[in-house]
Design an enzyme around this catalytic site. Structure first.
Site, PDB file in Angstrom:
ATOM      1  N   ARG A 122       0.918  -1.196  -0.140  1.00 39.14           N
ATOM      2  CA  ARG A 122       0.166  -0.046   0.026  1.00 39.14           C
ATOM      3  C   ARG A 122       0.948   1.239  -0.056  1.00 39.14           C
ATOM      4  O   ARG A 122       1.819   1.041   0.650  1.00 39.14           O
ATOM      5  CB  ARG A 122      -0.940  -0.054   1.168  1.00 39.14           C
ATOM      6  CG  ARG A 122      -2.071  -0.745   1.181  1.00 39.14           C
ATOM      7  CD  ARG A 122      -3.379  -0.446   0.219  1.00 39.14           C
ATOM      8  NE  ARG A 122      -4.446  -1.296   0.066  1.00 39.14           N
ATOM      9  CZ  ARG A 122      -4.666  -1.965  -0.902  1.00 39.14           C
ATOM     10  NH1 ARG A 122      -3.517  -2.117  -2.081  1.00 39.14           N
ATOM     11  NH2 ARG A 122      -5.552  -2.680  -1.102  1.00 39.14           N
TER      12      ARG A 122
ATOM     13  N   HIS B  19      -0.126   0.520  -9.999  1.00 38.36           N
ATOM     14  CA  HIS B  19      -1.160  -0.426  -8.988  1.00 38.36           C
ATOM     15  C   HIS B  19      -1.692  -1.608  -9.829  1.00 38.36           C
ATOM     16  O   HIS B  19      -2.661  -1.870 -10.201  1.00 38.36           O
ATOM     17  CB  HIS B  19      -2.254   0.399  -8.735  1.00 38.36           C
ATOM     18  CG  HIS B  19      -2.802  -0.308  -7.243  1.00 38.36           C
ATOM     19  ND1 HIS B  19      -3.280   0.339  -6.105  1.00 38.36           N
ATOM     20  CD2 HIS B  19      -2.826  -1.625  -6.983  1.00 38.36           C
ATOM     21  CE1 HIS B  19      -3.618  -0.184  -5.238  1.00 38.36           C
ATOM     22  NE2 HIS B  19      -3.451  -1.600  -5.671  1.00 38.36           N
TER      23      HIS B  19
ATOM     24  N   GLU C 209      -3.151   8.084  -5.246  1.00 37.68           N
ATOM     25  CA  GLU C 209      -3.293   7.300  -6.741  1.00 37.68           C
ATOM     26  C   GLU C 209      -4.224   7.863  -7.621  1.00 37.68           C
ATOM     27  O   GLU C 209      -5.272   8.209  -7.248  1.00 37.68           O
ATOM     28  CB  GLU C 209      -3.614   5.949  -6.518  1.00 37.68           C
ATOM     29  CG  GLU C 209      -2.165   4.991  -5.783  1.00 37.68           C
ATOM     30  CD  GLU C 209      -2.510   3.613  -5.634  1.00 37.68           C
ATOM     31  OE1 GLU C 209      -3.337   3.065  -6.302  1.00 37.68           O
ATOM     32  OE2 GLU C 209      -1.554   3.147  -5.027  1.00 37.68           O
TER      33      GLU C 209
HETATM   34  P1  NAD Z   1      -2.353 -10.842   5.043  1.00 33.42           P
HETATM   35  O1  NAD Z   1      -3.342 -10.197   5.922  1.00 33.42           O
HETATM   36  O2  NAD Z   1      -2.181 -12.106   4.679  1.00 33.42           O
HETATM   37  O3  NAD Z   1      -0.819 -10.351   5.599  1.00 33.42           O
HETATM   38  C1  NAD Z   1      -0.568  -9.219   6.141  1.00 33.42           C
HETATM   39  C2  NAD Z   1       0.679  -9.577   6.988  1.00 33.42           C
HETATM   40  O4  NAD Z   1       1.109  -8.301   7.762  1.00 33.42           O
HETATM   41  C3  NAD Z   1      -0.013 -10.172   8.454  1.00 33.42           C
HETATM   42  O5  NAD Z   1       0.957 -11.519   8.473  1.00 33.42           O
HETATM   43  C4  NAD Z   1       0.222  -9.223   9.638  1.00 33.42           C
HETATM   44  O6  NAD Z   1       0.666  -9.975  10.727  1.00 33.42           O
HETATM   45  C5  NAD Z   1       1.427  -8.412   9.053  1.00 33.42           C
HETATM   46  N1  NAD Z   1       1.530  -7.241   9.631  1.00 33.42           N
HETATM   47  C6  NAD Z   1       0.436  -6.581  10.130  1.00 33.42           C
HETATM   48  N2  NAD Z   1       0.968  -5.322  10.619  1.00 33.42           N
HETATM   49  C7  NAD Z   1       2.293  -5.338  10.731  1.00 33.42           C
HETATM   50  C8  NAD Z   1       3.464  -4.525  11.074  1.00 33.42           C
HETATM   51  N3  NAD Z   1       3.196  -3.547  11.776  1.00 33.42           N
HETATM   52  N4  NAD Z   1       4.552  -4.815  10.743  1.00 33.42           N
HETATM   53  C9  NAD Z   1       4.874  -5.943  10.092  1.00 33.42           C
HETATM   54  N5  NAD Z   1       3.916  -6.775   9.595  1.00 33.42           N
HETATM   55  C10 NAD Z   1       2.583  -6.480   9.815  1.00 33.42           C
HETATM   56  O7  NAD Z   1      -2.437  -9.781   3.707  1.00 33.42           O
HETATM   57  P2  NAD Z   1      -1.782 -10.072   2.263  1.00 33.42           P
HETATM   58  O8  NAD Z   1      -2.724 -10.617   1.567  1.00 33.42           O
HETATM   59  O9  NAD Z   1      -0.748 -10.807   2.355  1.00 33.42           O
HETATM   60  O10 NAD Z   1      -1.760  -8.580   1.516  1.00 33.42           O
HETATM   61  C11 NAD Z   1      -0.768  -7.838   2.013  1.00 33.42           C
HETATM   62  C12 NAD Z   1      -0.707  -6.388   1.430  1.00 33.42           C
HETATM   63  O11 NAD Z   1      -0.739  -6.440  -0.103  1.00 33.42           O
HETATM   64  C13 NAD Z   1      -1.927  -5.678   1.839  1.00 33.42           C
HETATM   65  O12 NAD Z   1      -1.864  -4.290   2.342  1.00 33.42           O
HETATM   66  C14 NAD Z   1      -2.712  -5.820   0.680  1.00 33.42           C
HETATM   67  O13 NAD Z   1      -3.814  -4.359   0.647  1.00 33.42           O
HETATM   68  C15 NAD Z   1      -1.771  -5.515  -0.558  1.00 33.42           C
HETATM   69  N6  NAD Z   1      -2.104  -5.787  -1.573  1.00 33.42           N
HETATM   70  C16 NAD Z   1      -1.699  -4.941  -2.826  1.00 33.42           C
HETATM   71  C17 NAD Z   1      -2.258  -5.403  -4.260  1.00 33.42           C
HETATM   72  C18 NAD Z   1      -1.792  -4.498  -5.193  1.00 33.42           C
HETATM   73  O14 NAD Z   1      -2.289  -4.582  -6.306  1.00 33.42           O
HETATM   74  N7  NAD Z   1      -0.540  -4.078  -5.099  1.00 33.42           N
HETATM   75  C19 NAD Z   1      -3.033  -6.646  -4.326  1.00 33.42           C
HETATM   76  C20 NAD Z   1      -3.380  -7.335  -3.240  1.00 33.42           C
HETATM   77  C21 NAD Z   1      -2.917  -6.948  -2.085  1.00 33.42           C
END
Ligand code: NAD
Length: 555
Positions: free
Chosen positions: A243, A291, A272
């Protein structure tokens, strides 16, 4: 939620343009009817829902599901976001109305991990600038010497779905992988191949490349900033496909300029699209994409069919997948677990009229490890049963945790591995507020307790109310009456019911010593008709009657 009947048809509104695969999937379901209406205004969707008949709504990011859209949601039970971010859905409004919100994060996990990986390879091999040189008519081989992934250390920040998927691929490429995730309780992950850190600062000096996979929140906003760059290896590479704002953009540009950062690849931005003249678009050491993380044919098809499948699974009572606002609630329970969820609601409704001095804390105990899966659902059912009669606002399985929290009611649910000698058991203890009420302390009134079991016949049984032992099935029209244990009480009560023309179908009596040589009794009566207010009022003034409440439970 009770499982749906086989003949029911669920209307699913597609309120954004969905991939054909999802629409086809819905059309192929015998119990689903598709209402494909993308592109309407918010007020048109609001009117459509208010008309009733629509049980599920699927959205992407195009429509805003505001409080106004949900003002009168009709029959709407579930909103599915085909994708991840739910910023376009008013979660508080949905929760208040008891509408489940789900997303389809899993459908884009591999796709997003692949994009992060593609960014990493392209960054370390200068694919972007080399391509630009070629298309400009140039040919420069020495300028674009890169780095080999194998042998480098990747630091994964956020070890959830995407973080782990990236880590698996990095290991296959011969990288060493370390990871930081505060919600990970083990020193290693992926069969010991990944060293875990629960201190971000301690991991930073270990990594040649950092890749971010955390949600954006107060703890993660700007977590890689100017100061954190100071703790990184000189020339560290950075990938952000999580993000915008997780990597502080000003700090990143500064570190790219002074060489603390060797290069960055970014898919997401704090705003964005970023402004047309943003330095993020033109910095020579920064590779940027608009994105694109989840943008593959496969992911878009998967999110739409996953969203539809999640809606139907919930409506059919098969399960909850990707819940955003219903932590702990399950519908995929076995008969015994369902039985305990039902029992929790009935027991709590029996207890509810006896709570006259408020609820401060609710303790729920499940004895029997086979009930562990149902614990969150049992807790919700018990809280709905306790609170429904006391509040004007509608309380249901989706909004109850929120309702309780807003009123400062604490809940604690424990599962004990060992069942009781008679089998698995549920106990609910409700504590009123501490201190005195009306200038007097009422210790006996402050705690209410009820225990029950579900035996092999799957019928709910109450085995104790406030220390009175019994064995009774809580259903239908019921009256609970506490009285001094005096001769003639049963006759007096029986007469009052007879005079009111209410037939007593069943009666359970339990006695308890009060410790002063006297005893009190609890009568639990089942009647063929509801005991009305006049009858309850008359009995409450009968000498010897201490308390009386009438409760209506499902038959
Ligand atoms: P997820 O919930 O499976 O994993 C997120 C992880 O982050 C969790 O394990 C959580 O414990 C950890 N976390 C929370 N707070 C934290 C902190 N302060 N420090 C370190 N780790 C921390 O989520 P996911 O499906 O793996 O997605 C991860 C990210 O990717 C999300 O922000 C999502 O919005 C983003 N994403 C982006 C796109 C894109 O188009 N670029 C697409 C899908 C997801």
């Amino acid at each position: 939620m009770t499982p749906a009947t086989a003949t029911q048809t669920f209307k699913i509104l597609a309120a954004d343009k969905l991939a054909q695969q999802g629409l086809d999937w819905i059309a192929a379901q015998p119990d689903a009817e598709l209402v494909n209406k993308p592109g309407l205004s918010e007020s048109e969707y609001a009117a459509m829902l208010a008309e009733g008949g629509i049980q599920a709504m699927i959205v992407r990011s195009g429509i805003k599901v505001t409080r106004e859209v949900l003002a009168n949601p009709g029959d709407l039970k579930v909103i599915a976001r085909a994708g991840v971010g739910v910023d376009n859905i008013d979660l508080a409004a949905a929760t208040e109305k008891g509408i489940l919100v789900v997303n389809t994060a899993e459908a884009s996990t591999i796709t997003t991990a692949e994009h992060a990986f593609a960014l990493m390879i392209a960054l370390l091999r200068n694919i972007g600038p080399a391509y630009k040189t070629m298309t400009g008519g140039g040919w420069d081989r020495s300028k674009f010497q890169g780095r080999q992934l194998s042998g480098l250390t990747l630091g994964v920040v956020g070890f959830g779905r995407i973080g782990q998927t990236v880590a698996q691929r990095a290991l296959a490429f011969g990288m060493k992988v370390v990871a930081y995730d505060p919600v990970f309780n083990s020193p290693t992950a992926l069969d010991g191949q990944v060293k875990m850190y629960n201190d971000f600062s301690a991991m930073l000096p270990e990594a040649d490349v950092l890749t971010f996979h955390v949600p954006l929140n107060d703890a993660t906003r700007g977590m890689l900033d100017d100061e954190a760059f100071g703790r990184c290896r000189k020339g560290v590479y950075v990938v952000n496909a999580a993000r915008g704002g997780v990597v502080d953009e000003a700090g990143l540009l500064k570190a790219l300029d002074d060489g603390r950062c060797g290069g960055a690849a970014v898919d997401v931005y704090s705003s964005e699209p970023p402004p047309a003249d943003s330095a993020l678009r033109v910095h020579p050491k920064l590779l940027c994409t608009p994105h694109l993380g989840a943008s593959t044919k496969e992911a878009q098809e998967a999110v739409s069919s996953d969203a539809a499948a999640a809606c139907l699974a919930y409506l059919r009572g098969e399960g909850i997948k990707g819940a955003v606002n219903a932590g702990g609630l399950r519908v995929d329970l076995n008969d015994q677990q369902h039985g305990f969820v039902d029992l929790a609601g009935r027991m709590a409704r029996l207890l509810s009229p006896m709570i006259t001095r408020g609820v401060a804390r609710v303790e729920i105990e499940l004895a029997g490890k086979e009930l562990a899966k149902a614990a969150g659902t049992v807790e919700r059912a018990a809280m709905v049963g306790l609170l429904r009669g006391h509040l004007d606002d509608p309380v249901n399985m989706i909004n109850v945790a929120d309702v309780a929290q807003r009123r400062g009611i604490k809940t604690k649910t424990a599962v004990i591995d060992e069942p009781t000698e008679q089998g698995p058991q549920l106990t609910i203890v409700v504590h009123g507020p501490d201190g005195s009420v009306d200038g007097k302390t009422h210790p006996a009134d402050r705690t209410r307790r009820i225990a029950g079991r579900v035996y092999d016949d799957l019928k709910p049984r109450v085995v104790e109310i406030n220390g009175y032992a019994m064995d009774m099935t809580p259903d239908g029209h019921m009256v609970i009456l506490q009285n001094e244990d005096l001769p003639g009480m049963i006759g007096t009560v029986g007469m009052a019911f007879g005079d009111a023309g209410v037939n007593i179908a069943d009666m359970t009596i339990s006695r308890r010593d009060t410790g002063d040589g006297k005893a009190t009794a609890l009568m639990v009566l089942k009647t063929d008709a509801k005991a009305d207010e006049a009858l309850v009022g008359r009995l409450s003034h009968t000498p010897g009657v201490l308390k009386i409440a009438s409760v209506e439970l499902p038959g």
